[in-house]
Design a protein around this motif. Structure first.
Motif, short mmCIF file in Angstrom:
data_model
loop_
_atom_site.label_atom_id
_atom_site.label_comp_id
_atom_site.label_asym_id
_atom_site.label_seq_id
_atom_site.Cartn_x
_atom_site.Cartn_y
_atom_site.Cartn_z
N LEU A 118 0.93 -1.34 0.11
CA LEU A 118 0.06 0.12 -0.16
C LEU A 118 0.66 1.34 0.05
O LEU A 118 0.58 2.14 -0.72
CB LEU A 118 -0.99 0.10 1.18
CG LEU A 118 -1.84 1.16 1.08
CD1 LEU A 118 -2.89 1.25 0.06
CD2 LEU A 118 -2.72 1.15 2.39
N ALA A 119 1.68 1.24 0.97
CA ALA A 119 2.68 2.54 1.02
C ALA A 119 3.54 2.56 -0.22
O ALA A 119 3.75 3.77 -0.67
CB ALA A 119 3.60 2.45 2.23
N SER A 120 4.19 1.54 -0.83
CA SER A 120 5.13 1.75 -2.12
C SER A 120 4.12 2.04 -3.18
O SER A 120 4.52 2.87 -3.93
CB SER A 120 5.74 0.38 -2.41
OG SER A 120 5.02 -0.76 -2.38
N SER A 121 3.00 1.57 -3.48
CA SER A 121 2.21 1.72 -4.62
C SER A 121 1.52 3.42 -4.34
O SER A 121 1.66 4.14 -5.52
CB SER A 121 0.83 0.95 -4.46
OG SER A 121 1.35 -0.41 -4.94
N ALA A 122 1.28 3.92 -3.24
CA ALA A 122 1.06 5.24 -3.26
C ALA A 122 1.94 6.09 -3.23
O ALA A 122 1.47 7.08 -4.11
CB ALA A 122 0.08 5.40 -1.45
N LEU A 123 2.89 6.00 -2.97
CA LEU A 123 4.14 6.96 -2.94
C LEU A 123 4.65 6.80 -4.40
O LEU A 123 5.00 8.01 -5.11
CB LEU A 123 5.35 6.76 -2.37
CG LEU A 123 5.13 6.92 -0.55
CD1 LEU A 123 6.11 6.54 0.20
CD2 LEU A 123 4.82 8.37 -0.53
N GLY A 124 4.68 5.64 -5.08
CA GLY A 124 5.14 5.32 -6.47
C GLY A 124 4.05 6.02 -7.25
O GLY A 124 4.24 7.04 -8.42
N SER A 125 2.88 5.98 -7.00
CA SER A 125 1.63 6.48 -7.90
C SER A 125 1.98 8.01 -7.85
O SER A 125 1.66 8.75 -8.94
CB SER A 125 0.31 6.11 -7.28
OG SER A 125 0.23 4.80 -7.45
N ALA A 126 1.99 8.71 -6.57
CA ALA A 126 2.24 10.19 -6.64
C ALA A 126 3.35 10.55 -7.33
O ALA A 126 3.35 11.75 -8.26
CB ALA A 126 2.42 10.47 -5.11
N VAL A 127 4.58 9.95 -7.27
CA VAL A 127 5.62 10.47 -8.13
C VAL A 127 5.31 10.22 -9.86
O VAL A 127 5.46 11.08 -10.58
CB VAL A 127 6.94 9.59 -7.76
CG1 VAL A 127 8.07 9.50 -8.90
CG2 VAL A 127 7.33 9.95 -6.28
#
Length: 182
Positions: A118-127
């Motif tokens: 969840l955290a990696s996908s959310a941060l990656g999605s923002a970038v």
């Protein structure tokens, strides 16, 4: 003596999935659903699921290999399916976002099963969203800010939704053990 193949079967499947998902997304991003969304927003978030499952099964080194191979081949395919500007914007955003995803996932690997994806996908999605929409559409007539907001909202929703298949597929992929601190 058995020699290990540099790309186990699961990695070949992951690379193929990346190529298909990114190429399709780069084609579909050219078609708006409405003022806030393109069709590409519905396919691209699955790349984070692929990266996270690869990271879980094979570790960060192999996940980065999938990202690099997927990046190179998807950009080439995208040049036939989309404009060069979209292909290059996508490649840049994909590479930065996916490498961040691999790093964050690996750092959170030993926590609750859902935190890392969840955290990696959310941060990656923002970038990914910020880089892609700025590089692909800034200075054009495309309402890229509203499209970016809609795209990011879908990516976050799908990051939550993909927790279920991630959890189910955890039984299929052989997880690596977290590294012990030295």
């Amino acid at each position: 003596m058995k020699i290990a193949h540099p790309f186990p079967g699961g990695m070949i499947l992951a690379i193929a999935a990346m190529i298909v998902l990114v190429s399709a997304s780069n084609y579909l991003v050219q078609f708006p659903v409405n003022d806030w969304l393109t069709w590409g927003a519905l396919t691209y978030p699955a790349t984070f699921l692929v990266t996270d499952l690869t990271n879980r099964a094979y570790g960060p080194k192999r996940a980065r290999q999938v990202v690099y191979a997927g990046f190179a081949l998807a950009v080439i395919c995208s040049l036939w399916l989309a404009s060069p500007r979209i292909a290059l914007a996508s490649g840049t955003a994909f590479l930065m976002a996916q490498l961040l995803d691999v790093y964050v996932f690996d750092r959170l690997r030993g926590t609750s099963w859902w935190k890392a994806p969840l955290a990696s996908s959310a941060l990656g999605s923002a970038v990914d969203t910020a880089l892609f929409f700025t590089l692909a559409f800034a200075g054009t007539a495309v309402p890229f800010v509203t499209l970016a907001l809609g795209d990011f909202a879908v990516k976050l929703a799908l990051a939550f939704l993909f927790l279920s298949p991630f959890r189910l597929l955890m039984a299929v992929v052989r997880p690596i053990k977290p590294a012990r601190p030295s």
